[in-house]
Design a protein around this motif. Structure first.
Motif, PDB file in Angstrom:
ATOM      1  N   VAL A 301       5.086  -7.961 -14.608  1.00 61.83           N
ATOM      2  CA  VAL A 301       4.483  -8.283 -13.603  1.00 61.83           C
ATOM      3  C   VAL A 301       5.756  -8.782 -12.774  1.00 61.83           C
ATOM      4  O   VAL A 301       5.627  -8.729 -11.649  1.00 61.83           O
ATOM      5  N   ARG A 302       6.717  -9.676 -13.273  1.00 67.96           N
ATOM      6  CA  ARG A 302       7.757 -10.044 -12.486  1.00 67.96           C
ATOM      7  C   ARG A 302       8.753  -8.892 -11.797  1.00 67.96           C
ATOM      8  O   ARG A 302       8.768  -8.924 -10.460  1.00 67.96           O
ATOM      9  N   ALA A 303       8.728  -7.679 -12.248  1.00 68.96           N
ATOM     10  CA  ALA A 303       9.518  -6.799 -11.711  1.00 68.96           C
ATOM     11  C   ALA A 303       8.728  -6.118 -10.754  1.00 68.96           C
ATOM     12  O   ALA A 303       9.448  -5.756  -9.771  1.00 68.96           O
ATOM     13  N   PHE A 304       7.373  -6.093 -10.849  1.00 66.13           N
ATOM     14  CA  PHE A 304       6.513  -5.507  -9.680  1.00 66.13           C
ATOM     15  C   PHE A 304       6.535  -6.387  -8.601  1.00 66.13           C
ATOM     16  O   PHE A 304       6.819  -5.818  -7.366  1.00 66.13           O
ATOM     17  N   LYS A 305       6.547  -7.805  -8.700  1.00 67.53           N
ATOM     18  CA  LYS A 305       6.763  -8.467  -7.478  1.00 67.53           C
ATOM     19  C   LYS A 305       8.133  -8.422  -6.921  1.00 67.53           C
ATOM     20  O   LYS A 305       8.101  -8.424  -5.637  1.00 67.53           O
ATOM     21  N   ALA A 306       8.976  -8.484  -7.766  1.00 64.39           N
ATOM     22  CA  ALA A 306      10.286  -8.156  -7.125  1.00 64.39           C
ATOM     23  C   ALA A 306      10.552  -7.038  -6.349  1.00 64.39           C
ATOM     24  O   ALA A 306      10.912  -6.983  -5.121  1.00 64.39           O
ATOM     25  N   HIS A 307      10.057  -5.776  -6.760  1.00 61.91           N
ATOM     26  CA  HIS A 307      10.089  -4.431  -6.102  1.00 61.91           C
ATOM     27  C   HIS A 307       9.139  -4.582  -5.030  1.00 61.91           C
ATOM     28  O   HIS A 307       9.696  -4.169  -4.132  1.00 61.91           O
ATOM     29  N   TYR A 308       8.032  -5.295  -4.977  1.00 62.26           N
ATOM     30  CA  TYR A 308       7.297  -5.148  -3.649  1.00 62.26           C
ATOM     31  C   TYR A 308       7.931  -6.147  -2.789  1.00 62.26           C
ATOM     32  O   TYR A 308       8.045  -5.679  -1.582  1.00 62.26           O
ATOM     33  N   ARG A 309       8.558  -7.366  -2.971  1.00 62.95           N
ATOM     34  CA  ARG A 309       9.050  -8.100  -1.826  1.00 62.95           C
ATOM     35  C   ARG A 309      10.403  -7.535  -1.698  1.00 62.95           C
ATOM     36  O   ARG A 309      10.653  -7.721  -0.313  1.00 62.95           O
ATOM     37  N   HIS A 310      11.062  -6.710  -2.507  1.00 67.62           N
ATOM     38  CA  HIS A 310      12.353  -5.838  -1.911  1.00 67.62           C
ATOM     39  C   HIS A 310      11.964  -4.865  -1.023  1.00 67.62           C
ATOM     40  O   HIS A 310      12.617  -4.732  -0.001  1.00 67.62           O
ATOM     41  N   ARG A 311      10.839  -4.050  -1.114  1.00 70.90           N
ATOM     42  CA  ARG A 311      10.556  -3.118  -0.294  1.00 70.90           C
ATOM     43  C   ARG A 311       9.980  -3.771   1.152  1.00 70.90           C
ATOM     44  O   ARG A 311      10.001  -3.039   2.090  1.00 70.90           O
ATOM     45  N   LEU A 312       9.098  -4.828   0.888  1.00 69.10           N
ATOM     46  CA  LEU A 312       8.846  -5.514   1.936  1.00 69.10           C
ATOM     47  C   LEU A 312       9.843  -5.945   2.907  1.00 69.10           C
ATOM     48  O   LEU A 312       9.433  -5.660   4.283  1.00 69.10           O
ATOM     49  N   LEU A 313      10.802  -6.597   2.613  1.00 76.03           N
ATOM     50  CA  LEU A 313      12.012  -6.874   3.159  1.00 76.03           C
ATOM     51  C   LEU A 313      12.644  -5.828   3.912  1.00 76.03           C
ATOM     52  O   LEU A 313      13.201  -5.921   5.088  1.00 76.03           O
ATOM     53  N   LYS A 315      11.318  -3.054   4.924  1.00 80.22           N
ATOM     54  CA  LYS A 315      10.199  -2.546   6.045  1.00 80.22           C
ATOM     55  C   LYS A 315      10.324  -3.738   7.205  1.00 80.22           C
ATOM     56  O   LYS A 315      10.627  -3.342   8.321  1.00 80.22           O
ATOM     57  N   LEU A 316      10.454  -4.775   6.963  1.00 83.21           N
ATOM     58  CA  LEU A 316      10.749  -5.865   7.962  1.00 83.21           C
ATOM     59  C   LEU A 316      11.898  -5.825   8.634  1.00 83.21           C
ATOM     60  O   LEU A 316      11.991  -5.988   9.886  1.00 83.21           O
ATOM     61  N   ALA A 317      13.092  -5.456   7.638  1.00 82.87           N
ATOM     62  CA  ALA A 317      14.554  -5.356   8.508  1.00 82.87           C
ATOM     63  C   ALA A 317      14.256  -4.425   9.354  1.00 82.87           C
ATOM     64  O   ALA A 317      15.055  -4.360  10.614  1.00 82.87           O
ATOM     65  N   ALA A 318      13.828  -3.149   9.155  1.00 77.59           N
ATOM     66  CA  ALA A 318      13.677  -1.857   9.990  1.00 77.59           C
ATOM     67  C   ALA A 318      12.878  -2.160  11.237  1.00 77.59           C
ATOM     68  O   ALA A 318      13.139  -1.900  12.251  1.00 77.59           O
ATOM     69  N   ILE A 319      11.659  -2.909  11.167  1.00 75.17           N
ATOM     70  CA  ILE A 319      10.896  -3.496  12.348  1.00 75.17           C
ATOM     71  C   ILE A 319      11.985  -4.343  13.360  1.00 75.17           C
ATOM     72  O   ILE A 319      11.814  -3.953  14.392  1.00 75.17           O
ATOM     73  N   GLN A 320      12.501  -5.222  12.860  1.00 75.80           N
ATOM     74  CA  GLN A 320      13.520  -5.940  13.512  1.00 75.80           C
ATOM     75  C   GLN A 320      14.635  -5.340  14.143  1.00 75.80           C
ATOM     76  O   GLN A 320      14.986  -5.652  15.456  1.00 75.80           O
ATOM     77  N   SER A 321      15.293  -4.282  13.522  1.00 75.36           N
ATOM     78  CA  SER A 321      16.066  -3.563  14.172  1.00 75.36           C
ATOM     79  C   SER A 321      15.539  -2.587  15.238  1.00 75.36           C
ATOM     80  O   SER A 321      16.343  -2.144  16.353  1.00 75.36           O
ATOM     81  N   LYS A 322      14.225  -2.331  15.452  1.00 74.09           N
ATOM     82  CA  LYS A 322      13.842  -1.505  16.554  1.00 74.09           C
ATOM     83  C   LYS A 322      13.229  -2.733  17.480  1.00 74.09           C
ATOM     84  O   LYS A 322      13.293  -2.006  18.611  1.00 74.09           O
ATOM     85  N   ARG A 323      12.891  -3.739  17.304  1.00 75.03           N
ATOM     86  CA  ARG A 323      12.750  -5.097  18.393  1.00 75.03           C
ATOM     87  C   ARG A 323      13.531  -5.990  18.354  1.00 75.03           C
ATOM     88  O   ARG A 323      13.674  -6.824  17.503  1.00 75.03           O
ATOM     89  N   ALA A 333       3.925 -10.714  10.496  1.00 71.96           N
ATOM     90  CA  ALA A 333       2.649 -10.867  11.014  1.00 71.96           C
ATOM     91  C   ALA A 333       2.095  -9.384  11.193  1.00 71.96           C
ATOM     92  O   ALA A 333       0.747  -9.466  11.274  1.00 71.96           O
ATOM     93  N   GLY A 334       2.771  -8.470  11.411  1.00 74.08           N
ATOM     94  CA  GLY A 334       2.105  -7.176  11.729  1.00 74.08           C
ATOM     95  C   GLY A 334       1.863  -6.193  10.686  1.00 74.08           C
ATOM     96  O   GLY A 334       1.368  -5.207  10.642  1.00 74.08           O
ATOM     97  N   ILE A 335       2.029  -7.047   9.202  1.00 78.85           N
ATOM     98  CA  ILE A 335       1.788  -6.313   8.161  1.00 78.85           C
ATOM     99  C   ILE A 335       0.313  -6.284   7.802  1.00 78.85           C
ATOM    100  O   ILE A 335      -0.361  -7.391   7.970  1.00 78.85           O
ATOM    101  N   THR A 336      -0.467  -5.026   7.662  1.00 77.18           N
ATOM    102  CA  THR A 336      -1.551  -4.885   7.257  1.00 77.18           C
ATOM    103  C   THR A 336      -2.048  -4.958   5.895  1.00 77.18           C
ATOM    104  O   THR A 336      -0.911  -4.753   5.119  1.00 77.18           O
ATOM    105  N   VAL A 337      -3.170  -4.805   5.389  1.00 82.25           N
ATOM    106  CA  VAL A 337      -3.793  -4.786   4.083  1.00 82.25           C
ATOM    107  C   VAL A 337      -3.503  -3.461   3.686  1.00 82.25           C
ATOM    108  O   VAL A 337      -2.845  -3.050   2.541  1.00 82.25           O
TER     109      VAL A 337
END
Length: 471
Positions: A301-313, A315-323, A333-337
């Motif tokens: 479970v910890r490994a899943f959460k770590a990979h989720y948050r690593h992938r999320l960060l 994605k967010l870094a790519a959004i920041q580079s665009k804006r 705030a723009g991340i959807t379900v």
């Protein structure tokens, strides 16, 4: 005699497609020779080979209409699937299911999903035809072993049942239900929204069940126009896990494979399964109520959460580079379900099988006394830049100290959703949009020193998009 060069259109039934696969497997005939025998084109034989696994699954399920030549998907596929799941549960309970009962249940499911749908007699007839319901003798899979009555006093067990030794590691499954703050970012947890995630894998790590996400919204706007069967994970419009439906589907899947498997569950979950239909291929093994061992190892479970948050960060870094000037919290705030569903599926795929196998053995949840002798597998992905290992470890497992879910921005709307006024939806992408996006992506790869191996994956994606555009 002069032969006409124009081929007559000939669609093959499911039974004939299975014959095609058998011919190709058992003989040395080429696809062209098989095509001539069945009086169809060679590309049609090629498509049958490409869809081999799905065709075999339909054939083995016993529920597909084997004489049907074309499988047209329903416009309301989500309702279609949910009603079929309910129908199987009702049949398992020996209910006398009638047409009016099915129509009433379909309407009820549509209301739950937030869809404006009124089932008609014609729709019900087509639904029955698609799912081979009520046409002659039903194809019911005979259980590979007699159903066992539920043991009395499940909570009285003080340790893992000894019957676990009767199963091979490949047939021992564990599952975990966990909350996930899917928009969380380091240092700003105020606007986080929560979903419930169900993970399930066998103790070998060779089989991971499809991820299930449960959320507060019956029909999130981000799912507009999305086909549920095309998604890599499932969504349920409730934070509670639909255990009855999930277990019934798991049992059917194992029955199609002719397997008998064990499923480890927390005692509290088993206690809440009142009215559970008979499971012929899945044996529930509840852990003791006093046990602190989770039915899916905590390290997994910890490994899943770590990979989720690593992938999320990432994605967010790519959004920041665009804006320029966008903070991490504003990007989150723009991340959807729907985004969360894809990230969760990618994170689950990243959890290595070796870690799952060793974790099951170390926590005594699988047959065996010692973990594999292979090198130690890391639980977490590389630490993102800007965070220490301790900070990332704390960030990866936020849910233990967090309160319940807040109200999603998707539900209430925000000021920056200018194109979403009065419930309007963003137009769905067209085929031209998809082809244009492919060209842009390839050009971006060409101009940014991408490795040649990445193009092989791109070509597969390009081929599939072009195929779908031709449908």
């Amino acid at each position: 005699m002069e032969l006409s060069s124009k081929k007559k259109l000939h669609a093959l039934s499911l039974a004939e497609k299975i014959q095609v696969l058998e011919l190709l497997d058992e003989s040395k005939m080429s696809q062209s020779e098989v095509a001539r025998r069945f009086q169809v084109s060679q590309p049609q034989i090629s498509r049958i080979c490409k869809n081999k696994e799905k065709l075999l699954a339909d054939w083995c399920s016993g529920t597909a209409n084997r004489e049907r030549k074309r499988k047209r998907e329903s416009k309301y596929s989500g309702i279609d699937e949910a009603l079929l799941c309910w129908y199987h549960i009702a049949r398992a309970k020996a209910w006398d299911v009638t047409g009016p009962m099915l129509l009433h249940k379909a309407k009820e499911l549509a209301d739950i999903m937030g869809q404006d749908f009124v089932p008609s007699i014609g729709w019900l007839v087509r639904w029955k035809r698609r799912n081979n319901v009520g046409f002659g003798a039903r194809h019911v899979l005979a259980p590979s072993f007699p159903p066992e009555p539920p043991p009395p006093g499940l909570t009285s067990q003080a340790q893992l049942p000894l019957s676990l030794k009767d199963f091979s590691p490949e047939d021992v499954f564990g599952c975990a239900e966990l909350p996930l703050l899917y928009r969380a970012v380091p240092g700003n947890l105020g606007a986080c929204d929560q979903v419930q995630v169900l993970l399930c894998a066998n103790s070998r790590g060779t089989e991971k069940r499809r991820v299930l996400l449960g959320g507060l919204q019956a029909a999130p706007r981000c799912f507009f126009g999305v086909r549920s069967e095309a998604l890599p994970a499932s969504y349920h419009p409730d934070l509670g896990i639909p255990w009855l439906e999930w277990l019934a589907q798991f049992d059917r899947d194992m029955g199609q494979q002719g397997r008998q498997v064990a499923l480890l569950l927390a005692a509290r979950v088993v206690e809440g399964l009142a009215g559970l239909p008979g499971l012929y291929h899945v044996k529930l093994l509840p852990l003791a109520a006093s046990s602190t061992t989770p039915p899916l190892p905590s390290s997994v479970v910890r490994a899943f959460k770590a990979h989720y948050r690593h992938r999320l960060l990432g994605k967010l870094a790519a959004i920041q580079s665009k804006r320029d000037g966008t903070s991490l919290a504003e990007a989150a705030a723009g991340i959807t379900v729907l985004d969360a569903l894809h990230v969760a599926s990618a994170a689950w795929a990243k959890v290595p099988p070796q870690l799952i196998f060793s974790s099951f053995i170390q926590e005594g949840l699988a047959p065996g006394k010692t973990p594999p002798s292979s090198h130690k597998v890391s639980e977490t992905p590389p630490v993102p830049s800007g965070l220490s290992l301790e900070e990332f470890s704390r960030f990866a497992d936020l849910e233990g100290d967090e309160p319940g879910p807040g109200v999603c921005k998707e539900e209430t709307g925000t000021e920056d959703e200018e194109g979403d006024r009065e419930g309007a939806f963003e137009p769905l992408p067209t085929k031209a949009d998809a082809l244009r996006a492919l060209g842009t992506l390839r050009r971006w790869f060409e101009c940014n020193s991408t490795s040649p191996e990445l193009f092989e994956k791109f070509y597969d994606c390009e081929e599939e998009v072009e195929r779908l555009c031709c449908l």
